[in-house]
Design an enzyme around this catalytic site. Structure first.
Site, PDB file in Angstrom:
ATOM      1  N   PRO A  40       0.817  -1.300  -0.034  1.00 44.67           N
ATOM      2  CG  PRO A  40       0.083  -1.002   2.182  1.00 44.67           C
ATOM      3  CD  PRO A  40       0.908  -1.993   1.297  1.00 44.67           C
ATOM      4  N   GLY A  41       2.142   1.176  -0.006  1.00 47.55           N
ATOM      5  CA  GLY A  41       2.949   2.455  -0.241  1.00 47.55           C
ATOM      6  C   GLY A  41       4.111   2.582   1.184  1.00 47.55           C
ATOM      7  N   GLY A  42       4.263   1.580   1.961  1.00 44.49           N
ATOM      8  CA  GLY A  42       5.312   1.749   2.962  1.00 44.49           C
ATOM      9  C   GLY A  42       6.557   1.988   2.470  1.00 44.49           C
ATOM     10  CE  LYS A  43       8.461  -3.288   2.341  1.00 38.74           C
ATOM     11  NZ  LYS A  43       7.285  -3.810   2.891  1.00 38.74           N
TER      12      LYS A  43
ATOM     13  NE  ARG B 239      -2.168  -5.159  -2.641  1.00 39.25           N
ATOM     14  CZ  ARG B 239      -1.578  -4.879  -1.491  1.00 39.25           C
ATOM     15  NH1 ARG B 239      -2.349  -4.933  -0.445  1.00 39.25           N
ATOM     16  NH2 ARG B 239      -0.253  -4.938  -1.380  1.00 39.25           N
TER      17      ARG B 239
ATOM     18  CG  ASP C  61       7.888  -6.256   0.239  1.00 43.76           C
ATOM     19  OD1 ASP C  61       8.299  -7.150   1.105  1.00 43.76           O
ATOM     20  OD2 ASP C  61       6.651  -5.748   0.863  1.00 43.76           O
TER      21      ASP C  61
ATOM     22  CB  CYS D 252       5.886 -10.533   5.289  1.00 49.81           C
ATOM     23  SG  CYS D 252       4.462 -10.647   4.227  1.00 49.81           S
TER      24      CYS D 252
END
Length: 482
Positions: A119-122, A145, A185, A238
């Site tokens: 969703p945009g963390g990286k 997404r 990721d 993950c």
């Protein structure tokens, strides 16, 4: 009590041996919560103990050891409901996931790809490290997404990113040997998220792990095509499955002789990969990283840093977009330059924008595209750069993205609302504000005004007749904030 899939438990028992009991006990503990500061929103100042971000949080924070922007917050805190979240001062992110960009180490001025970005963390982490300089392509294959990703790019005030909705193969055909750094990721079986994600637990099967492995190998192969010689690629998941971690990297290295594992020593909170879990026992895999929930404060994660060997760059000619210039005749009306007129009335230094030439129109929507971006024709693009606003008849209406991109000192007219006051609640829920009720700069009688919370840009209002008309987007308005 978390119900873990039986097959998963048996697999981890065989893999971990005497560590297994500690591993299982970690599922009975409360998971930790984290947030990451946005360097684009404020400057740094030297504080006791070294350089830290000049941010005074309204709740308790504890440093996350593997990234300089990351902090744990308490289970009782609700940072997602604070006005600072709407202003993009931080991103709420699982702590282990923050290690990816720390290892990627993007630099200002580089060209960087976040290949599986939602969703945009990286993406937001990378953009903070780039400090507005260089080019970031943020891609997500799933349309729904990708929209969430685009919203987070906007909230963080990122101006040098393009958001695309493509598969990795299509991108590799358009961007061969283009990027200095790439984050992969990869979509995975999500075993590391079992403590917080019931859907991942219900979906898990050995067959699903195998499907993920095949997809990961394909994505990684396509990513390698887009990396420049000498470039860095970080692969992460993950999940705990060796099939998706050590074995994917092993397979990749055996088929890509121009890549090697890049390793600059141990990292706090990160543990070595397990060569014995690969098919050949490849010793170099000990230079990859794992984060274990029974050993540190974070969910399960795997990371590998790969370097493409130096060589001559076969730079291909890539078609450039048809830019329309800084002085844009957006309408067929009488006004010659509505964008220039608008920016001159809004900014202290409008020439920063007016000197740029990389403006593109998508319908009546105007974007400022990063100059390094290739011609987007044929690509599925959600956000081709900084959204400046909308051309309406003889005028120009600014976007919410532009407000979040600007800093208070760049605006001719601004109002400041206190994060703990009633006015910010009114603004975020869509109410108008009387001019005399707010602290402001020397306002004129009318025009666009930058709304700030404790000095941080939050949105626009429009002044007319002593009233500040609310232009906070309807889709973002809150039912209330604490």
């Amino acid at each position: 009590m978390i119900q873990l899939p039986h097959g998963f438990q048996e697999k981890m028992k065989a893999l971990l041996g005497e560590e297994y009991d500690s591993f299982i006990e970690s599922y009975e503990k409360e998971r930790v919560q984290g947030l990451r500061i946005n360097p684009l929103k404020f400057s740094k100042e030297p504080l006791e103990g070294g350089e830290e971000f000049a941010f005074r949080a309204p709740f308790g924070l504890k440093k996350i050891p593997w990234t300089k922007e990351g902090y744990y917050y308490g289970a009782e805190d609700r940072p997602g409901r604070h006005p600072y979240h709407e202003a993009g001062l931080y991103y709420i992110q699982e702590p282990s996931a923050m290690a990816v960009v720390e290892l990627l180490d993007p630099q200002p001025g580089e060209k960087v790809l976040d290949l599986c970005a939602a969703p945009g963390g990286k993406t937001t982490h990378i953009a903070g490290r780039m400090m507005g300089k260089g080019f970031l392509l943020s891609n997500e294959i799933h349309p729904a997404r990708a929209k969430i990703l685009s919203q987070n790019v906007e909230r963080f005030g990122i101006g040098n990113a393009v958001v695309s909705n493509e598969d990795s193969k299509s991108l590799s055909l358009r961007f061969p040997e283009f990027f200095d750094r790439i984050a992969v990721d990869a979509p995975c079986s999500g075993e590391g998220m079992f403590r917080k994600d019931e859907a991942a637990r219900l979906e898990w099967t050995p067959g699903h792990v195998e499907v993920c492995r095949l997809r990961q190998e394909e994505i990684l192969k396509n990513a390698a095509v887009m990396l420049k010689p000498g470039g860095r690629l970080v692969y992460s998941t993950c999940t705990f499955s060796p099939e998706e971690n050590e074995q994917v990297i092993e397979s990749f290295l055996l088929s890509h002789e121009d890549f090697s594992i890049e390793y600059d020593g141990p990292r706090p909170g990160l543990y070595p990969g397990r060569p014995e879990w690969s098919r050949t026992g490849m010793a170099e895999l000990e230079k990859t990283f794992r984060i274990w929930p029974h050993k540190t404060e974070g969910e399960g994660h795997y990371l590998a840093v790969l370097k493409k060997q130096d060589g001559e760059l076969s730079e291909k000619k890539r078609p450039m977009p048809n830019y329309i210039g800084g002085k844009v005749n957006l309408t067929a009306g009488k006004r010659e330059d509505p964008l220039g007129d608008f920016l001159t009335g809004l900014l202290t230094e409008p020439e920063i924008f007016l000197s740029r030439k990389e403006y593109v129109l998508f319908g009546d929507q105007l974007y400022l595209m990063p100059p390094e971006m290739i011609d987007p024709k044929g690509l599925k693009i959600l956000r081709p750069g900084l959204h400046m606003g909308t051309a309406k008849k003889n005028r120009f209406e600014p976007s919410h993205a532009l407000a979040l991109f600007l800093k208070k000192e760049e605006a001719l007219q601004w109002i400041e609302l206190a994060s703990g006051g009633e006015e910010i609640v009114k603004y975020l829920t869509g109410e108008t504000l009387p001019r005399e009720a707010v602290q402001s700069s020397c306002l004129g009688e009318k025009g666009w005004v930058l709304v700030t919370v404790d000095g941080y840009s939050t949105g626009f209002a429009k002044l007319a007749g002593g009233i500040l008309k609310n232009h906070y987007p309807k889709g973002l308005r809150l039912m209330g904030v604490r």
